[in-house]
Scaffold this motif. Structure first.
Motif, PDB file in Angstrom:
ATOM      1  N   LEU A   1       0.809  -1.219   0.000  1.00 30.79           N
ATOM      2  CA  LEU A   1       0.000   0.000   0.000  1.00 30.79           C
ATOM      3  C   LEU A   1       0.843   1.270   0.000  1.00 30.79           C
ATOM      4  O   LEU A   1       0.316   2.367  -0.018  1.00 30.79           O
ATOM      5  CB  LEU A   1      -0.917   0.026   1.231  1.00 30.79           C
ATOM      6  N   PHE A   2       2.160   1.105   0.036  1.00 35.43           N
ATOM      7  CA  PHE A   2       3.014   2.284   0.169  1.00 35.43           C
ATOM      8  C   PHE A   2       3.391   2.832  -1.209  1.00 35.43           C
ATOM      9  O   PHE A   2       3.679   2.088  -2.142  1.00 35.43           O
ATOM     10  CB  PHE A   2       4.297   1.959   0.941  1.00 35.43           C
ATOM     11  N   ALA A   3       3.382   4.151  -1.315  1.00 31.82           N
ATOM     12  CA  ALA A   3       3.850   4.836  -2.523  1.00 31.82           C
ATOM     13  C   ALA A   3       4.543   6.120  -2.104  1.00 31.82           C
ATOM     14  O   ALA A   3       4.289   6.658  -1.028  1.00 31.82           O
ATOM     15  CB  ALA A   3       2.676   5.150  -3.444  1.00 31.82           C
ATOM     16  N   TYR A   4       5.451   6.601  -2.946  1.00 31.30           N
ATOM     17  CA  TYR A   4       6.041   7.913  -2.700  1.00 31.30           C
ATOM     18  C   TYR A   4       5.537   8.868  -3.767  1.00 31.30           C
ATOM     19  O   TYR A   4       5.049   8.454  -4.823  1.00 31.30           O
ATOM     20  CB  TYR A   4       7.573   7.861  -2.651  1.00 31.30           C
TER      21      TYR A   4
ATOM     22  N   GLU B   1      -0.998  14.987  -5.716  1.00 35.60           N
ATOM     23  CA  GLU B   1      -2.423  15.209  -5.442  1.00 35.60           C
ATOM     24  C   GLU B   1      -3.226  13.909  -5.509  1.00 35.60           C
ATOM     25  O   GLU B   1      -4.174  13.718  -4.752  1.00 35.60           O
ATOM     26  CB  GLU B   1      -2.998  16.256  -6.399  1.00 35.60           C
ATOM     27  N   GLU B   2      -2.816  13.013  -6.414  1.00 31.87           N
ATOM     28  CA  GLU B   2      -3.483  11.704  -6.507  1.00 31.87           C
ATOM     29  C   GLU B   2      -3.252  10.887  -5.239  1.00 31.87           C
ATOM     30  O   GLU B   2      -4.143  10.204  -4.747  1.00 31.87           O
ATOM     31  CB  GLU B   2      -2.918  10.958  -7.722  1.00 31.87           C
TER      32      GLU B   2
ATOM     33  N   LEU C   1      -5.311   8.746   0.026  1.00 31.20           N
ATOM     34  CA  LEU C   1      -5.252   8.685   1.491  1.00 31.20           C
ATOM     35  C   LEU C   1      -6.524   9.229   2.135  1.00 31.20           C
ATOM     36  O   LEU C   1      -6.952   8.719   3.174  1.00 31.20           O
ATOM     37  CB  LEU C   1      -4.018   9.436   2.004  1.00 31.20           C
ATOM     38  N   ARG C   2      -7.132  10.239   1.525  1.00 25.90           N
ATOM     39  CA  ARG C   2      -8.405  10.749   2.056  1.00 25.90           C
ATOM     40  C   ARG C   2      -9.476   9.665   1.994  1.00 25.90           C
ATOM     41  O   ARG C   2     -10.218   9.457   2.950  1.00 25.90           O
ATOM     42  CB  ARG C   2      -8.865  11.977   1.256  1.00 25.90           C
ATOM     43  N   VAL C   3      -9.558   8.985   0.869  1.00 26.34           N
ATOM     44  CA  VAL C   3     -10.544   7.914   0.694  1.00 26.34           C
ATOM     45  C   VAL C   3     -10.263   6.783   1.685  1.00 26.34           C
ATOM     46  O   VAL C   3     -11.174   6.252   2.327  1.00 26.34           O
ATOM     47  CB  VAL C   3     -10.522   7.382  -0.761  1.00 26.34           C
ATOM     48  N   ARG C   4      -8.984   6.435   1.829  1.00 24.64           N
ATOM     49  CA  ARG C   4      -8.577   5.378   2.773  1.00 24.64           C
ATOM     50  C   ARG C   4      -8.980   5.749   4.199  1.00 24.64           C
ATOM     51  O   ARG C   4      -9.515   4.933   4.944  1.00 24.64           O
ATOM     52  CB  ARG C   4      -7.072   5.159   2.665  1.00 24.64           C
ATOM     53  N   ASN C   5      -8.722   7.005   4.568  1.00 28.24           N
ATOM     54  CA  ASN C   5      -9.057   7.463   5.926  1.00 28.24           C
ATOM     55  C   ASN C   5     -10.556   7.428   6.186  1.00 28.24           C
ATOM     56  O   ASN C   5     -10.996   7.087   7.297  1.00 28.24           O
ATOM     57  CB  ASN C   5      -8.520   8.870   6.171  1.00 28.24           C
ATOM     58  N   GLN C   6     -11.341   7.773   5.176  1.00 29.24           N
ATOM     59  CA  GLN C   6     -12.800   7.708   5.326  1.00 29.24           C
ATOM     60  C   GLN C   6     -13.258   6.276   5.573  1.00 29.24           C
ATOM     61  O   GLN C   6     -14.131   6.023   6.404  1.00 29.24           O
ATOM     62  CB  GLN C   6     -13.478   8.282   4.067  1.00 29.24           C
ATOM     63  N   GLY C   7     -12.637   5.350   4.864  1.00 30.46           N
ATOM     64  CA  GLY C   7     -12.948   3.933   5.071  1.00 30.46           C
ATOM     65  C   GLY C   7     -12.566   3.472   6.470  1.00 30.46           C
ATOM     66  O   GLY C   7     -13.309   2.729   7.122  1.00 30.46           O
ATOM     67  N   GLN C   8     -11.437   3.940   6.955  1.00 31.98           N
ATOM     68  CA  GLN C   8     -11.001   3.573   8.311  1.00 31.98           C
ATOM     69  C   GLN C   8     -11.952   4.136   9.360  1.00 31.98           C
ATOM     70  O   GLN C   8     -12.248   3.469  10.359  1.00 31.98           O
ATOM     71  CB  GLN C   8      -9.566   4.064   8.540  1.00 31.98           C
ATOM     72  N   LYS C   9     -12.455   5.353   9.116  1.00 32.88           N
ATOM     73  CA  LYS C   9     -13.419   5.957  10.045  1.00 32.88           C
ATOM     74  C   LYS C   9     -14.710   5.147  10.110  1.00 32.88           C
ATOM     75  O   LYS C   9     -15.287   4.960  11.189  1.00 32.88           O
ATOM     76  CB  LYS C   9     -13.737   7.400   9.625  1.00 32.88           C
TER      77      LYS C   9
END
Length: 334
Positions: A192-195, A260-261, A266-274
């Motif tokens: 899941l990691f990217a730079y 930006e992508e 990460l925003r989408v991922r965080n929403q899923g975690q919430k």
């Protein structure tokens, strides 16, 4: 100042930097006390015979008690997250710092070393910026409150009675580093990691032992009222750092995403975690931290402190790999 037989108080002694500082201080013949917020005592500290005081750095009574009979304070405690509400950052990073510093001054402590960060320059700073360069919060609560803490604590500087030194540390890695070792490795293991942006820019890594060397040099030199940038002095790209980290763990090289992508992902991922009531493991704002472009100048630390980083990236990664092989790092994220 001769450090042998001096008593040092380390705040957040049970965390990554504080714990290693305690080990190296004892190796230098110092007596060590520590403040920690957790009531669980680290086995290493127990074995070292460190005197532990449990409590918050924002508690006046805890601060007053901890500072008694102390020669030096190494203040490493902080709220170090990539984003969040400003109030808790200010309470800990500014209020907590001032609370410890004022108690130290009142108790007759001679030296107060405040561990700050190169992030006081924000994310869009000049190449090879020096300590006289412009500081900028870039609307980030961590950057903002570390700037405020420096300003406030320097007001208390009054040598020879009470001397304040500030170290602006680079990206500190090594065994136990959550942002630069534990989190990236866990995400790499899950693929899941990217730079960001092809890993361009400079990762201003700082091996933890090199940081503590610089801290002890600054205290020995009694460099009161001074601020020092401290990194390993190597211009390693973000891509090279993270590829090195992956290779060390026998994992595939991470992929690159546009900045930006990556933030959107990460925003989408965080929403899923919430939704599943899980704590966010990495915030979108972390992309700003991992895409800074330039190195910081360490010329002042080199010239005044005679600071020479002893552990290069190759050796630092080797030591970190040995630690990773015997540590369940998943437990560190709970």
């Amino acid at each position: 100042m001769n450090l042998n037989n001096k008593t040092i108080l380390i705040t957040a002694i049970d965390e990554f930097i504080g714990l290693r500082a305690a080990e190296l201080a004892i190796a230098q013949g110092m007596k060590v006390k520590g403040i920690q917020s957790s009531s669980v005592q680290d086995q290493t500290l127990k074995n070292l015979g460190v005197e532990i005081i449990v409590g918050s750095i924002t508690d006046e009574k805890i601060a007053q008690r901890a500072c008694q009979g102390v020669d030096i304070i190494l203040h490493t405690a902080q709220l170090a997250e990539e984003a969040g509400e400003l109030k808790p950052f200010r309470e800990i990073n500014v209020g907590g710092t001032l609370n410890i510093a004022k108690a130290a001054k009142q108790a007759g402590v001679k030296t107060f070393l405040h561990l700050s960060t190169v992030l006081v320059y924000g994310f869009n700073y000049a190449n090879q910026i020096t300590e006289t360069g412009t500081v900028a919060s870039d609307n980030n609560p961590y950057c903002q409150t570390k700037i405020e803490a420096e300003i406030e604590v320097l007001k208390l500087n009054s040598p020879p009675d009470f001397g304040v030194i500030i170290i602006r540390a680079g990206d500190v890695y090594g065994p136990g580093s959550l942002p630069w070792i534990v989190r990236p490795v866990l995400m790499m293991r899950q693929k899941l990691f990217a730079y960001a942006n092809d890993g361009k820019g400079v990762m201003n890594h700082l091996y933890v032992d090199n940081l503590i060397d610089a801290i002890f040099l600054a205290i020995e030199k009694e460099a009161y009222g001074e601020i020092f940038n401290v990194t390993d002095g190597e211009e390693t790209s973000w891509k090279d750092y993270f590829i090195h980290l992956a290779a060390m763990e026998g994992l595939p090289a991470p992929m690159s995403l546009p900045k930006e992508e990556m933030k959107l992902f990460l925003r989408v991922r965080n929403q899923g975690q919430k939704l599943f009531r899980k704590k966010a493991d990495i915030l979108p704002e972390s992309v700003d931290f991992m895409s800074r472009l330039y190195p910081y100048s360490i010329a002042k630390a080199t010239n005044i402190l005679n600071y020479k980083p002893k552990v290069d990236l190759e050796e630092g990664m080797k030591r970190t790999h040995q630690w990773l092989q015997k540590t369940d790092i998943q437990k560190l994220m709970k």
